[in-house]
Design a protein around this motif. Structure first.
Motif, PDB file in Angstrom:
ATOM      1  N   GLU A 106     -32.995  38.495  89.106  1.00  0.00           N
ATOM      2  CA  GLU A 106     -31.723  39.209  88.980  1.00  0.00           C
ATOM      3  C   GLU A 106     -30.585  38.232  88.633  1.00  0.00           C
ATOM      4  O   GLU A 106     -30.574  37.096  89.091  1.00  0.00           O
ATOM      5  CB  GLU A 106     -31.405  39.876  90.310  1.00  0.00           C
ATOM      6  CG  GLU A 106     -30.746  41.226  90.145  1.00  0.00           C
ATOM      7  CD  GLU A 106     -31.047  42.102  91.350  1.00  0.00           C
ATOM      8  OE1 GLU A 106     -30.429  41.869  92.388  1.00  0.00           O
ATOM      9  OE2 GLU A 106     -31.914  42.999  91.235  1.00  0.00           O
ATOM     10  N   LYS A 174     -24.456  35.485  78.181  1.00  0.00           N
ATOM     11  CA  LYS A 174     -24.738  36.314  79.360  1.00  0.00           C
ATOM     12  C   LYS A 174     -25.112  37.742  78.968  1.00  0.00           C
ATOM     13  O   LYS A 174     -25.798  38.443  79.714  1.00  0.00           O
ATOM     14  CB  LYS A 174     -23.529  36.330  80.307  1.00  0.00           C
ATOM     15  CG  LYS A 174     -22.319  37.054  79.756  1.00  0.00           C
ATOM     16  CD  LYS A 174     -21.143  37.014  80.729  1.00  0.00           C
ATOM     17  CE  LYS A 174     -19.922  37.729  80.146  1.00  0.00           C
ATOM     18  NZ  LYS A 174     -18.761  37.656  81.026  1.00  0.00           N
ATOM     19  N   HIS A 175     -24.668  38.157  77.779  1.00  0.00           N
ATOM     20  CA  HIS A 175     -24.986  39.519  77.344  1.00  0.00           C
ATOM     21  C   HIS A 175     -26.443  39.673  76.907  1.00  0.00           C
ATOM     22  O   HIS A 175     -26.884  40.787  76.615  1.00  0.00           O
ATOM     23  CB  HIS A 175     -24.023  39.967  76.259  1.00  0.00           C
ATOM     24  CG  HIS A 175     -22.624  40.099  76.749  1.00  0.00           C
ATOM     25  ND1 HIS A 175     -22.282  40.938  77.780  1.00  0.00           N
ATOM     26  CD2 HIS A 175     -21.476  39.466  76.389  1.00  0.00           C
ATOM     27  CE1 HIS A 175     -20.989  40.825  78.025  1.00  0.00           C
ATOM     28  NE2 HIS A 175     -20.476  39.943  77.203  1.00  0.00           N
ATOM     29  N   GLN A 178     -28.073  42.340  78.908  1.00  0.00           N
ATOM     30  CA  GLN A 178     -28.009  43.730  78.453  1.00  0.00           C
ATOM     31  C   GLN A 178     -28.952  43.977  77.266  1.00  0.00           C
ATOM     32  O   GLN A 178     -29.523  45.051  77.142  1.00  0.00           O
ATOM     33  CB  GLN A 178     -26.570  44.096  78.086  1.00  0.00           C
ATOM     34  CG  GLN A 178     -25.672  44.328  79.308  1.00  0.00           C
ATOM     35  CD  GLN A 178     -24.798  43.147  79.639  1.00  0.00           C
ATOM     36  OE1 GLN A 178     -24.261  42.490  78.760  1.00  0.00           O
ATOM     37  NE2 GLN A 178     -24.632  42.865  80.920  1.00  0.00           N
TER      38      GLN A 178
ATOM     39  N   ASP B 100     -15.789  42.780  78.639  1.00  0.00           N
ATOM     40  CA  ASP B 100     -16.789  41.713  78.628  1.00  0.00           C
ATOM     41  C   ASP B 100     -17.651  41.703  79.888  1.00  0.00           C
ATOM     42  O   ASP B 100     -18.590  40.926  79.984  1.00  0.00           O
ATOM     43  CB  ASP B 100     -16.084  40.354  78.466  1.00  0.00           C
ATOM     44  CG  ASP B 100     -17.063  39.286  77.990  1.00  0.00           C
ATOM     45  OD1 ASP B 100     -17.827  39.576  77.044  1.00  0.00           O
ATOM     46  OD2 ASP B 100     -17.070  38.184  78.568  1.00  0.00           O
ATOM     47  N   ASP B 101     -17.315  42.551  80.843  1.00  0.00           N
ATOM     48  CA  ASP B 101     -18.060  42.550  82.101  1.00  0.00           C
ATOM     49  C   ASP B 101     -18.160  43.954  82.672  1.00  0.00           C
ATOM     50  O   ASP B 101     -17.275  44.789  82.460  1.00  0.00           O
ATOM     51  CB  ASP B 101     -17.359  41.659  83.142  1.00  0.00           C
ATOM     52  CG  ASP B 101     -17.651  40.191  82.938  1.00  0.00           C
ATOM     53  OD1 ASP B 101     -18.844  39.814  82.990  1.00  0.00           O
ATOM     54  OD2 ASP B 101     -16.700  39.432  82.693  1.00  0.00           O
ATOM     55  N   LEU B 102     -19.205  44.149  83.444  1.00  0.00           N
ATOM     56  CA  LEU B 102     -19.296  45.333  84.280  1.00  0.00           C
ATOM     57  C   LEU B 102     -18.539  45.061  85.576  1.00  0.00           C
ATOM     58  O   LEU B 102     -18.377  43.905  85.978  1.00  0.00           O
ATOM     59  CB  LEU B 102     -20.762  45.652  84.582  1.00  0.00           C
ATOM     60  CG  LEU B 102     -21.607  46.013  83.358  1.00  0.00           C
ATOM     61  CD1 LEU B 102     -23.085  46.048  83.717  1.00  0.00           C
ATOM     62  CD2 LEU B 102     -21.175  47.365  82.786  1.00  0.00           C
ATOM     63  N   GLU B 106     -23.724  42.778  91.173  1.00  0.00           N
ATOM     64  CA  GLU B 106     -25.022  42.482  90.584  1.00  0.00           C
ATOM     65  C   GLU B 106     -26.137  43.231  91.320  1.00  0.00           C
ATOM     66  O   GLU B 106     -26.078  43.397  92.535  1.00  0.00           O
ATOM     67  CB  GLU B 106     -25.270  40.980  90.684  1.00  0.00           C
ATOM     68  CG  GLU B 106     -26.010  40.413  89.505  1.00  0.00           C
ATOM     69  CD  GLU B 106     -25.648  38.950  89.313  1.00  0.00           C
ATOM     70  OE1 GLU B 106     -26.166  38.133  90.077  1.00  0.00           O
ATOM     71  OE2 GLU B 106     -24.835  38.642  88.409  1.00  0.00           O
ATOM     72  N   ARG B 177     -28.775  50.819  85.365  1.00  0.00           N
ATOM     73  CA  ARG B 177     -28.228  49.475  85.117  1.00  0.00           C
ATOM     74  C   ARG B 177     -28.278  49.129  83.632  1.00  0.00           C
ATOM     75  O   ARG B 177     -27.332  48.576  83.074  1.00  0.00           O
ATOM     76  CB  ARG B 177     -29.031  48.421  85.898  1.00  0.00           C
ATOM     77  CG  ARG B 177     -28.966  48.635  87.390  1.00  0.00           C
ATOM     78  CD  ARG B 177     -29.869  47.658  88.127  1.00  0.00           C
ATOM     79  NE  ARG B 177     -30.162  48.153  89.458  1.00  0.00           N
ATOM     80  CZ  ARG B 177     -30.922  47.542  90.352  1.00  0.00           C
ATOM     81  NH1 ARG B 177     -31.475  46.378  90.049  1.00  0.00           N
ATOM     82  NH2 ARG B 177     -31.132  48.065  91.536  1.00  0.00           N
ATOM     83  N   GLY B 181     -25.164  48.859  81.164  1.00  0.00           N
ATOM     84  CA  GLY B 181     -25.035  47.549  80.529  1.00  0.00           C
ATOM     85  C   GLY B 181     -24.935  47.653  79.018  1.00  0.00           C
ATOM     86  O   GLY B 181     -24.108  46.990  78.385  1.00  0.00           O
ATOM     87  N   LEU B 184     -21.588  48.965  77.775  1.00  0.00           N
ATOM     88  CA  LEU B 184     -20.570  47.905  77.752  1.00  0.00           C
ATOM     89  C   LEU B 184     -20.543  47.252  76.368  1.00  0.00           C
ATOM     90  O   LEU B 184     -19.468  47.067  75.766  1.00  0.00           O
ATOM     91  CB  LEU B 184     -20.884  46.860  78.833  1.00  0.00           C
ATOM     92  CG  LEU B 184     -20.147  45.522  78.721  1.00  0.00           C
ATOM     93  CD1 LEU B 184     -18.653  45.702  78.986  1.00  0.00           C
ATOM     94  CD2 LEU B 184     -20.726  44.488  79.683  1.00  0.00           C
TER      95      LEU B 184
END
Lengths: 205, 205
Positions: A106, A174-175, A178, B100-102, B106, B177, B181, B184
């Protein structure tokens, strides 16, 4: 750009086909050099096969077309030689027994693990949502690109355009989480959508 | 099925439009009952507006068309009344300042938090990748559906089909999730792809 594809499987064939269609020569390296040479001979254009033991040598771009976590292992083993190079991770860390889970811990992704293993490399996630058969056939589709280095994302975008594909940059590495996550779903629903591993992921309309 | 949409914004309009097009009457509830009644009056079909203070009452399906984390708050406040009901979470827990973020912690998702807040409800994630304008216009597109209860996923799939959309079930609620994701990214690349908030996410080919 001198491009090396590591691995001589179906994704190496797909990406190699698109690179060559875009006018980019490719080197292909595999643990089995005969397999690499065989694939190179089958591809249409300037392709050569190599033993993976030769390492990345002078290549500017290294495409890791091997499954997770072998991609991470190669990045670790080649860390010094990959410094400064553009490394493209295409892997899908999927539990292929169930197609219901990712196999990454995770809060990370396969691509981020490649970047950790080879800290000097400029790692880009791309081509993980494009099935090999579509790449071979030249099916127009989106190539989703994540990476922390702007020029590296742009370099991969140009390779995609040259090969007849539409690049879409989704931002930082980091994407990759996704991108890997959504491809899990894409693989999972193949039967349901009648995809036959020839479907595409992308943005329409 | 008696369907309640909570919220009277653009997504309530979009989903309400598709439900009514499919022949399903809708109730719309908002903190501002006049806004709910106004939207109901504008929609084409059997739609009524209500005060959110009325609660979910006899509705079998409750669509939470409010932003995260208001959806979680409503689920918590209505937990007892939502027991046994089908609750559809459509939210996108996105940092709208940066795209740029959720904004979820986590290892979870907005939909899973809704399920935690209303443990007796059968929570389904759906319609988070479909932009409101496309729903209003009836643009054919995929509706990606995640949920732990098979019959609930199927019920949402039928509502999608009735409204002229293609449902794709991606499995258990944990896959919210990946749906959250990927949306986004879809939102993030609007300028780049010229999406104009009228693009779609889906599986092609």
């Amino acid at each position: 750009m001198d491009i090396l594809i590591v691995g001589a499987g179906s994704m190496a064939r797909g990406i190699g086909t698109r690179l060559l269609a875009g006018g980019h020569p490719v080197h292909i390296a595999d643990r089995d050099p005969q397999k690499a040479k065989g694939l190179a001979a089958e591809l249409d254009g300037d392709a050569t096969g190599h033993d993976i033991a030769e390492g990345p040598e002078d290549s500017d771009v290294v495409v890791l077309a091997v499954p997770y976590p072998a991609n991470v292992e190669i990045a670790r083993n080649w860390a010094a030689q990959l410094a400064g190079k553009l490394v493209v991770d295409i892997s899908n860390p999927v539990d292929f027994a169930t197609f219901d889970d990712l196999t990454t811990p995770e809060g990370t992704s396969a691509a981020e693990q490649v970047a950790q293993a080879a800290p000097g490399a400029k790692v880009v996630k791309a081509f993980n949502t494009t099935f090999a058969g579509n790449l071979v056939n030249g099916t127009p589709m989106d190539v989703l690109i994540a990476g922390d280095d702007d020029l590296s994302r742009e370099a991969v975008a140009k390779l995609a355009v040259d090969g007849g594909l539409r690049p879409v940059s989704v931002g930082g590495l980091k994407h990759a989480r996704q991108l890997e996550g959504f491809q899990l779903l894409h693989m999972k629903v193949q039967d349901q959508i009648g995809g036959g591993w020839a479907s595409t992921v992308g943005f329409g309309g």
